[in-house]
Design an enzyme around this catalytic site. Structure first.
Site, short mmCIF file in Angstrom:
data_model
loop_
_atom_site.label_atom_id
_atom_site.label_comp_id
_atom_site.label_asym_id
_atom_site.label_seq_id
_atom_site.Cartn_x
_atom_site.Cartn_y
_atom_site.Cartn_z
CB ALA A 178 -0.90 0.01 1.22
CG ASN A 179 1.07 4.51 -2.54
OD1 ASN A 179 1.47 3.42 -2.92
ND2 ASN A 179 1.24 5.62 -3.22
NE ARG A 180 5.20 6.22 5.12
CZ ARG A 180 5.40 5.37 6.14
NH1 ARG A 180 4.43 5.10 7.00
NH2 ARG A 180 6.57 4.81 6.30
#
Ligand code: CTP
Ligand code: CA
Length: 225
Positions: free
Chosen positions: A33-35
């Site tokens: 995932a991305n932040r």
């Protein structure tokens, strides 16, 4: 005038917003995932509703509650997000605030990957995800009249934002510097540089809800000009 008619600036308009990260599964218990907290995207959805719009929010996994009065589509992966966005068109304005994962795992396992005792990590094969903003920007007949992207960068902010504007056929890129020393990631404030074909506008640091209100006010003005 609109004010005389008692109308809000986005009355009768449909605004489509993406927010949050996407999760790309590795196996049933793990993901890439991305932040992204979703704070900016959700604030935009609320601001658009406050301006009178019908709002569709396509959100990746976030801990924020669904905003009131807004149709929310919950998605996990970039592929799901693209599908939900396509299904929500047409829209007058689309704002892609989601931090979409650039890659998905093609070797997704149906079973949890176990350590095999050899000390060697498993291999993950990746494929590039569809670019939602770019897809919408080049849509043959359903491209929203005003299409806004975001760009979180750690260097060459304006040059990168200009390249994205061009490549994705967006009208504006809302660029922000997310270098660790700025402390922006996950926080409640944002410092924006609004990049369009007309140039670059620097906004002072403000709360994400003030950024949202300002973007929505400008978008409403651009739509009617
Ligand atoms: N975006 C998208 N779909 C993707 C990747 C990005 O819709 N698969 C959108 C984001 O929501 C954002 C804009 O494109 O509005 C810019 O995202 P960003 O990650 O900065 O751009 P990328 O093209 O992925 O470039 P980079 O290599 O810098 O990550
Ligand atoms: Ca990216």
């Amino acid at each position: 005038t609109d004010a005389k008619a008692g109308m809000l600036p986005l009355t009768g308009k449909h605004v489509l917003i993406t927010s949050g990260p996407t999760h790309e599964p590795i196996d049933p218990v793990r993901y890439i995932a991305n932040r992204s907290s979703g704070k900016q995207g959700h604030a935009l959805a609320k601001a658009a509703f406050a301006a009178g719009a019908r709002v569709t929010l396509v959100s990746g996994p976030v801990t924020l509650p669904d905003p009131d009065n807004i149709e929310v589509h919950h998605v996990e992966s970039a592929a799901d997000m693209l599908q939900a966005v396509n299904a929500s068109l047409p829209a007058d304005i689309a704002i892609m605030a989601a931090a979409v994962a650039d890659w998905r795992v093609t070797s997704e396992g149906k079973q949890k990957i176990k350590k095999d005792g050899s000390g060697k990590p498993p291999r993950l094969d990746l494929a590039e995800n569809p670019d939602i903003l770019k897809t919408i920007g080049h849509h043959p007949d359903l491209r929203p009249k005003l299409l806004i992207g975001f760009a979180a960068e750690t260097k060459d902010l304006v040059a990168n934002a200009r390249a994205k504007l061009e490549r994705k056929n967006a009208d504006w890129i809302v660029a922000n510097d997310v270098s660790p020393e700025t402390g922006i990631m996950g926080g409640d404030a944002n410092t924006i540089r609004l990049v369009s074909k007309d140039g670059v506008e620097d906004w002072p640091q403000m709360s994400k809800s003030d950024v949202a209100a300002r973007i929505i006010a400008r978008a409403a003005a651009a739509l009617t000009s």
